[in-house]
Design an enzyme around this catalytic site. Structure first.
Site, PDB file in Angstrom:
ATOM      1  N   CYS A  32      -1.059   5.134   4.656  1.00  0.00           N
ATOM      2  CA  CYS A  32       0.355   4.996   4.272  1.00  0.00           C
ATOM      3  C   CYS A  32       0.521   3.556   3.798  1.00  0.00           C
ATOM      4  O   CYS A  32       1.015   2.699   4.529  1.00  0.00           O
ATOM      5  CB  CYS A  32       1.279   5.310   5.440  1.00  0.00           C
ATOM      6  SG  CYS A  32       0.990   6.955   6.176  1.00  0.00           S
ATOM      7  N   ALA A  33       0.110   3.298   2.568  1.00  0.00           N
ATOM      8  CA  ALA A  33      -0.277   1.943   2.174  1.00  0.00           C
ATOM      9  C   ALA A  33       0.826   1.061   1.610  1.00  0.00           C
ATOM     10  O   ALA A  33       0.688  -0.160   1.619  1.00  0.00           O
ATOM     11  CB  ALA A  33      -1.420   2.025   1.161  1.00  0.00           C
ATOM     12  N   GLY A  86       0.538  -4.731   1.607  1.00  0.00           N
ATOM     13  CA  GLY A  86       0.202  -5.951   2.332  1.00  0.00           C
ATOM     14  C   GLY A  86      -1.054  -5.791   3.176  1.00  0.00           C
ATOM     15  O   GLY A  86      -1.976  -6.614   3.112  1.00  0.00           O
ATOM     16  N   LYS A  87      -1.106  -4.718   3.961  1.00  0.00           N
ATOM     17  CA  LYS A  87      -2.278  -4.491   4.808  1.00  0.00           C
ATOM     18  C   LYS A  87      -3.472  -4.049   3.963  1.00  0.00           C
ATOM     19  O   LYS A  87      -4.621  -4.397   4.266  1.00  0.00           O
ATOM     20  CB  LYS A  87      -1.949  -3.459   5.888  1.00  0.00           C
ATOM     21  CG  LYS A  87      -0.840  -3.918   6.843  1.00  0.00           C
ATOM     22  CD  LYS A  87      -0.518  -2.856   7.862  1.00  0.00           C
ATOM     23  CE  LYS A  87       0.668  -3.258   8.741  1.00  0.00           C
ATOM     24  NZ  LYS A  87       1.952  -3.263   7.988  1.00  0.00           N
ATOM     25  N   CYS A 145       5.910  -0.289  13.587  1.00  0.00           N
ATOM     26  CA  CYS A 145       6.818  -1.429  13.781  1.00  0.00           C
ATOM     27  C   CYS A 145       8.069  -0.971  14.531  1.00  0.00           C
ATOM     28  O   CYS A 145       9.183  -1.289  14.162  1.00  0.00           O
ATOM     29  CB  CYS A 145       7.187  -2.083  12.449  1.00  0.00           C
ATOM     30  SG  CYS A 145       7.980  -0.981  11.266  1.00  0.00           S
TER      31      CYS A 145
END
Length: 471
Positions: free
Chosen positions: A251-252, A256-257, A383
């Site tokens: 789930c990109a 950022g990750k 989060c």
């Protein structure tokens, strides 16, 4: 700065049923037995208070796959010096910290809350825009909801956030619930902001005297620095990608990750990024190009359907769907209720919406287990602050997939997993939950560098990380 001064904003506004739900999470039987009723209640109230305020530091991830951290820091210091020299308000602190356990991170302390006087002329912005202002951004025109009738470029104004989302765009004044964010100078006339042709772009109010002051990073060293919450950077290191591996980010968006994983691999190997919303895939590709990372392949695809049912399909293809056991490492930074995001002064979601994410997360997790090679690593993160999306998902995963084992995390900057999901003490120690409510409180006016680093690692957004290996 005293605790009284820290609570300059009201506690985060939630629907009563959502607040009751969270209260039950933070006063569950296991926690009450461990902490006692009074302490559990204090921690919950601290959570509600800290969520409406920004974290204590701005975290910048440096592109150390291109330049050295020292060179990037030097160029950043030069930029900040220029920014301070052109600032009309008080000087913004330029002291940059290194994190001893995160070699690709630069930290800037956030100054605030500061003593700022309210001006007569008021501009009202939306809650999302207001949150950005509290983290150092200027006010962009699409975020403006209300402005004085005769407002002109060059006028000094006070900026307020519409906490409850009740201000009508184009209004000349607003008497509803609002929170003061600081003062700025208009760069547009009112007629430019609310023009008939539609929303205009660009900075409408340049903040010069913000309640929480942090440098603006819009367009600053774009191929060398990436603005990212500290726990999100920790996720990449916990995953531990190595050059030459094949890695999936399920789930990109916004990337950022994804780009951090590719950078840690030194741009050698393959990172496949999936995102089901087409408009967001372009952002992943844009960030990859900006950071000079060509090992990333991004696709618009629903990760739940990413396991191929065709036994003749090649195992090493980069195009979804994929054969089972196709990836060395998988990151599932799952869609979640986002209740750990800061600053956030109001969330208007219903309890049904908050609770809707757990089934989706389990479907994605199941796909991840099927796509992971034996001996591979799966990192699950959110989060949010609920048990149902964090520790309870870990308990479910360990019960549902006997092939999975919890693994130690490196670095481990957060707290252990929270009580309440019937996990053992050893299992909770292997989890990592960032709990800003535990760091929320008074601080000395001039803390030591050691205390600043501790604060940077704990006064973050609310976040959760679990690391599994597949036997």
């Amino acid at each position: 700065m005293s605790l009284k001064n820290r609570n300059i904003f009201p506690q985060i506004a939630l629907r009563p049923e959502v607040e009751e739900y969270l209260h039950n999470v933070y006063t569950n039987e296991e926690l009450l037995a461990d902490l006692g009723k009074d302490e559990a209640e204090r921690v919950f109230q601290s959570l509600l208070s800290c969520l409406s305020h920004p974290p204590s530091h701005t975290c910048l991830r440096a592109s150390t796959h291109i330049h050295s951290l020292q060179d990037i820091q030097q160029r950043l210091e030069q930029h900040l010096t220029q920014q301070v020299s052109g600032c009309h308000g008080d000087s913004i602190p330029t002291h940059i910290l290194h994190h001893p356990l995160l070699p690709d991170v630069l930290l800037l302390p956030v100054s605030g809350p500061r003593d700022v006087g309210v001006l007569k002329s008021e501009v009202i912005v939306g809650a999302q825009c207001g949150s950005a202002v509290l983290r150092g951004a200027h006010v962009f025109a699409p975020g403006v909801l209300s402005a004085p009738k005769f407002m002109r470029a060059g006028d000094a104004v006070s900026v307020f956030s519409d906490v409850e989302g009740k201000c009508t765009r184009g209004a000349k004044e607003f008497q509803g619930k609002k929170v003061f964010l600081g003062n700025g100078v208009c760069t547009m006339d009112r007629s430019d902001i609310f023009c008939a042709e539609g929303p205009i772009r660009g900075v409408a109010v340049r903040m010069v005297d913000a309640l929480y002051q942090s440098p603006s990073f819009d367009g600053v060293l774009p191929n060398e620095l990436f603005l990212q919450n500290l726990p999100s950077v920790v996720v990449g290191h916990v995953l531990g990608p190595r050059p030459g591996e094949r890695i999936l980010d399920m789930c990109a968006a916004p990337g950022g990750k994804t780009t951090h994983i590719a950078a840690l691999m030194r741009n050698k190997g393959r990172v496949v990024a999936l995102e089901k919303i087409k408009s967001k895939v372009g952002k992943i590709i844009q960030n990859a190009q900006l950071l000079q990372l060509d090992c990333i392949k991004a696709y618009c695809y629903n990760s739940i359907q990413a396991v191929s049912s065709d036994p003749t399909q090649q195992c090493d293809t980069d195009v979804p769907p994929f054969q089972e056991e196709s990836f060395d490492r998988i990151l599932l930074d799952a869609p979640c209720s986002g209740l750990g995001q800061r600053p956030n002064m109001a969330i208007n979601w219903s309890l049904k919406e908050v609770c809707s994410y757990s089934p989706l997360q389990r479907k994605l997790f199941t796909t991840a287990v099927h796509l992971l090679k034996k001996g591979g690593v799966l990192v699950y993160s959110t989060c949010t602050v609920t048990l149902a999306e964090n520790e309870e998902q870990v308990a479910w995963a360990l019960k549902t997939f006997p092939c999975l084992t919890l693994e130690p995390q490196e670095p481990h900057l957060g707290s252990p997993g929270m009580l309440g999901a019937a996990l053992s003490h050893d299992q909770r120690q292997l989890l990592q939950r960032f709990r800003p409510e535990l760091a929320w409180g008074g601080a000395s006016d001039e803390p030591s560098p050691e205390k600043l680093l501790l604060k940077a690692s704990t006064d973050t957004i609310g976040f959760f990380i679990a690391k599994f290996s597949k036997r």
